[in-house]
Scaffold this active site. Sequence first.
Site, PDB file in Angstrom:
ATOM      1  N   GLY A   1       0.820  -1.209   0.000  1.00  0.00           N
ATOM      2  CA  GLY A   1       0.000   0.000   0.000  1.00  0.00           C
ATOM      3  C   GLY A   1       0.854   1.259   0.000  1.00  0.00           C
TER       4      GLY A   1
ATOM      5  N   CYS B   1      -7.883  -2.011   4.581  1.00  0.00           N
ATOM      6  CA  CYS B   1      -6.870  -2.348   5.574  1.00  0.00           C
ATOM      7  C   CYS B   1      -7.441  -2.107   6.966  1.00  0.00           C
ATOM      8  CB  CYS B   1      -5.612  -1.503   5.396  1.00  0.00           C
ATOM      9  SG  CYS B   1      -4.425  -1.847   6.708  1.00  0.00           S
TER      10      CYS B   1
ATOM     11  N   THR C   1       0.041 -14.723   2.002  1.00  0.00           N
ATOM     12  CA  THR C   1       0.763 -15.399   3.073  1.00  0.00           C
ATOM     13  C   THR C   1       1.529 -16.630   2.580  1.00  0.00           C
ATOM     14  OG1 THR C   1      -0.937 -14.566   4.562  1.00  0.00           O
ATOM     15  CG2 THR C   1       0.435 -16.338   5.407  1.00  0.00           C
TER      16      THR C   1
HETATM   17  C1  LIG Z   1       1.874  -8.819   6.368  1.00  0.00           C
HETATM   18  C2  LIG Z   1       0.733  -8.446   5.480  1.00  0.00           C
HETATM   19  C3  LIG Z   1       0.661  -7.148   4.943  1.00  0.00           C
HETATM   20  C4  LIG Z   1      -0.387  -6.772   4.125  1.00  0.00           C
HETATM   21  N1  LIG Z   1      -0.429  -5.509   3.592  1.00  0.00           N
HETATM   22  C5  LIG Z   1      -1.430  -5.154   2.749  1.00  0.00           C
HETATM   23  C6  LIG Z   1      -1.450  -3.870   2.103  1.00  0.00           C
HETATM   24  O1  LIG Z   1      -0.529  -3.054   2.242  1.00  0.00           O
HETATM   25  N2  LIG Z   1      -2.508  -3.581   1.303  1.00  0.00           N
HETATM   26  C7  LIG Z   1      -3.528  -4.469   1.073  1.00  0.00           C
HETATM   27  O2  LIG Z   1      -4.458  -4.167   0.330  1.00  0.00           O
HETATM   28  N3  LIG Z   1      -3.516  -5.689   1.639  1.00  0.00           N
HETATM   29  C8  LIG Z   1      -2.500  -6.049   2.467  1.00  0.00           C
HETATM   30  N4  LIG Z   1      -2.493  -7.324   3.024  1.00  0.00           N
HETATM   31  C9  LIG Z   1      -3.590  -8.255   2.718  1.00  0.00           C
HETATM   32  C10 LIG Z   1      -3.199  -9.236   1.596  1.00  0.00           C
HETATM   33  O3  LIG Z   1      -2.912  -8.553   0.399  1.00  0.00           O
HETATM   34  C11 LIG Z   1      -4.318 -10.257   1.359  1.00  0.00           C
HETATM   35  O4  LIG Z   1      -5.493  -9.592   0.975  1.00  0.00           O
HETATM   36  C12 LIG Z   1      -4.624 -11.101   2.589  1.00  0.00           C
HETATM   37  O5  LIG Z   1      -3.441 -11.399   3.285  1.00  0.00           O
HETATM   38  C13 LIG Z   1      -5.346 -12.400   2.281  1.00  0.00           C
HETATM   39  O6  LIG Z   1      -4.590 -13.234   1.409  1.00  0.00           O
HETATM   40  P1  LIG Z   1      -3.635 -14.444   1.917  1.00  0.00           P
HETATM   41  O7  LIG Z   1      -4.443 -15.287   2.834  1.00  0.00           O
HETATM   42  O8  LIG Z   1      -3.214 -15.126   0.651  1.00  0.00           O
HETATM   43  O9  LIG Z   1      -2.497 -13.793   2.624  1.00  0.00           O
HETATM   44  C14 LIG Z   1      -1.423  -7.710   3.846  1.00  0.00           C
HETATM   45  C15 LIG Z   1      -1.350  -9.001   4.378  1.00  0.00           C
HETATM   46  C16 LIG Z   1      -0.298  -9.397   5.172  1.00  0.00           C
HETATM   47  C17 LIG Z   1      -0.240 -10.791   5.716  1.00  0.00           C
END
Ligand SMILES: Cc1cc2nc3c(=O)[nH]c(=O)nc-3n(C[C@H](O)[C@H](O)[C@H](O)COP(=O)(O)O)c2cc1C
Lengths: 281, 306
Positions: free
Chosen positions: B48, B132, B268
Site C-alpha cells: 500500500g 486495511c 501469506t
Molecule cells: C503482512 C501483510 C501485509 C499486508 N499488507 C497489505 C497492504 O498493504 N494492502 C492491502 O491491500 N492488503 C494487504 N495485506 C492483505 C493481503 O494482500 C491479502 O489480501 C490477505 O493477506 C489475504 O490473502 P492471503 O491469505 O493469501 O495472505 C497484507 C497481508 C499481510 C499478511
Amino acid sequence: MKQSYCDILENTELTPGTMRLTARDAEIAASSRPGQFVNVLCGHCLDPLLRRPFSIYTVNKERGEFSLLYQVKGRGTVLLSEKEAGEKLDVVGPVGRPFHIDPEENIEHILVGGGCGIVPLLFLADVLREETKGKTVVLIGAQTAGAILCEQEFLQRDLPVELSTDDGTAGRHGFVTDALSEHLRNLPADVQPRIYACGPHEMLKGIARIAANPQPSTLNPQPIPCQVSHESAMACGFGVCMGCAVKTRELHCATEGCEDWTYSRVCVDGPVFYTTELVWE
Amino acid sequence: MSNPNLSVEIAGIKMKNPVMTASGTAGFGAELAEFFDLGKLGAFVTKGISLHPWRGNEPPRTTETPAGMLNAIGLQNPGVDAFISEKLPFLRKFDVPVMVNVVGHSVEEYVEVARKLTDAEGVHGLEINVSCPNVKQGCMVFGSSAKGIAEVVGAVRKATSLPLIPKLTPNVTDITETARAAVDAGADALSLINTLLGTAIDVKTRTFKLSNITGGLSGPAIKPIALRMVYQVSQAVKVPVIGIGGIMTATDAIEFILAGATAVQIGTASFFNPMSCVLIIDGIAEYARSGKVSDINELIGKVQLP
Ligand SMILES: Cc1cc2nc3c(=O)[nH]c(=O)nc-3n(C[C@H](O)[C@H](O)[C@H](O)COP(=O)(O)O)c2cc1C
Ligand SMILES: Cc1cc2nc3c(=O)[nH]c(=O)nc-3n(C[C@H](O)[C@H](O)[C@H](O)COP(=O)(O)OP(=O)(O)OC[C@H]3O[C@@H](n4cnc5c(N)ncnc54)[C@H](O)[C@@H]3O)c2cc1C
Ligand code: FES
C-alpha cells in the site's frame, strides 16, 4: 538468498533441550557470513505455518555443510527436533546483514554471548581467525552453569573464554556486562576493541551503554564500535512484510539525542546492527 | 496436448497467467526477485502506498495463529514520491504489469496518490485499498459502507484513466453491497478479500499479542470465507473479480477460478515459501494440461451447482 531442500546429516541433542542440526547445501555453505540466519520450515503441513529463524552456527565450505544450534521451545522447534538424518530440510537462506569485519591489526575482537545468543559467535570466531590478524576473546554469560553453551567449542579453538553466571555456579558471579566492563578497563592502550554481541535484549542494552561510554577512567575513553545481533518475531523472514520492525536512527543522524527515527526490518536490514544505529528504549 | 492458454485480461491489463502477488506480501519486488524472475507473474501488486511516508504500528506487528497469522503492520511505506523515484524503476525492468495498492486517510489523499501514479511511467493499474483494518483513519472505514466506498472510488475515478480495482474488506455484513457500490462508482474490476479482523492473547503475560490489539487474519485459515465471498460477488457484478485469501496451492487457485475469479493473488503463501507464486503457476498449467482445458478462461465461474 534462495529456497532449497537440504539433506539433514545429523540432528542430535547436545544437552537437554539443546540440539545441533547439520545439513548439506553447498550454496548456503559457500555464501553464508557470520550473523546471517536461515529460515526453516519446521512442520510438514500448513500448521504451524511460518518458518522459524535460526542463526548459522558453523560452516564447512569444503564439505558444503552448515549447522544450527537450537533450543527446543515451542511447536516449531519440537517438530524440528523430530527430524532425522536422511530427511530433507526446507530452508530459505542465508538471510540478513552479517557482522562487519575489520581485518586490521591491533584490534581485539570481543565476542559477548548471553544464553542462546552465543550461536552466531562461533561462526564469527572462525571467520575472524581466517580473515583478520586481530586477537579474539569470548565472554559468555548464562543464568546458571547448566545453561552455558559452546564453552568447549571456543576452548578447542584455543580462544580465551571468560564465563559469568547470574547465580555464580560457574565462572564469575554476575552479569556478562560486568565482565565486559572489567575486560575493557584492563585493555592495553594500543589495542582497539571491537565488540560483537548477541543475547537477551536487556543484555544488549547494557552492552550498548558500555560501548557508547566505556568507563571514562580507562585508557580507551572513546566509544567502541559495537555490533549486536537483534531478535524479533518474524513472518516472512526475507524482507517483504515489514513485520519484524525495530526502531533505528535515520542514517543521516546516527548521533546521540537525535529524535529522527524510522522502523527498519530486523530480517534483512539486520539482524546485525551497530548499537549506534538502534534506538534503545 | 499443447500448452494450454493461461493468459487472462483484467480491465484491459493483459496478464500471462492469472497469478499475482498480494499487496503487502511482496514488498516492491526486490526481495522476491532474488528467488524468481518477476516476469513469470501474471501481475505484480505493490505494498500500500500513501501520499506521505507512514511509519506503521509499534511492534509486535505479527503473530502466528492456527494455519494462519495476524498482522497489524499499519501500512508502513515510503510514500508515493519515494515509491515513484526509488521503487518503481526496479519494477519497470521486468516484463510484468505493475498494479499499485493505494491507501489514504482521506478521500483527498487517495485522489492525490492516484494522480501522481497516473503521471508515473510503468503503472498499469490501481488497486484501491479501502480495506486495511490496521489504521485508525481512512482505509477500512471507507470500505465498510456502500456510501464510503462509492465516495472514494468515484473521486479517484475522476482523477485517473488507469484501471481501478477497489479491494474489498470481508468485515461487512453483505459484501455484495459494497461490491455493487464500487462498480457503480466506476470500478473496472474488484479484488477480494483483504484480511479478517481478529486478535490473540498471551495467557502467560495476560496481554494482547499485537501492540495494536487487533490485526488482520490471513493464510489458509481464511480460505473458505474468501472463496464464498468471491463466489457471491462474482454472481452479483459483471466486472472481473480477483480472488484472494489463503491460496497455498494450484488446487486452491483453481477453486477460486471455478468460483468466478478471473485471477488470484498469493499472499501469506509467499511467507511459507517464497517460490509459491511460481509453483502455483506451474500447477495451474499442469491442471489444465491433464484436464484437457485448452484455455484457463473456460474455467472461470464454471463451478456446478449441487
Ligand atoms: C503482512 C501483510 C501485509 C499486508 N499488507 C497489505 C497492504 O498493504 N494492502 C492491502 O491491500 N492488503 C494487504 N495485506 C492483505 C493481503 O494482500 C491479502 O489480501 C490477505 O493477506 C489475504 O490473502 P492471503 O491469505 O493469501 O495472505 C497484507 C497481508 C499481510 C499478511
Ligand atoms: C535472527 C534470529 C536468529 C535466531 N537464532 C536462533 C538460534 O540460533 N538458536 C535458537 O535456539 N533460537 C534462535 N532464534 C529464536 C528462534 O527463532 C525461536 O526460538 C523459535 O522461532 C521458536 O519457535 P517455536 O515454534 O519452537 O516456539 P513458539 O514460542 O511456539 O513460537 C511461536 C512464534 O513465536 C516466534 N518466536 C518465538 N520466540 C522467538 C524468538 N526468540 N525470536 C523470534 N521469534 C520467536 C516464532 O517464530 C513463532 O512465530 C533466533 C531468532 C531470530 C529472530
Ligand atoms: S519478517 Fe517480514 S520483513 Fe522481516
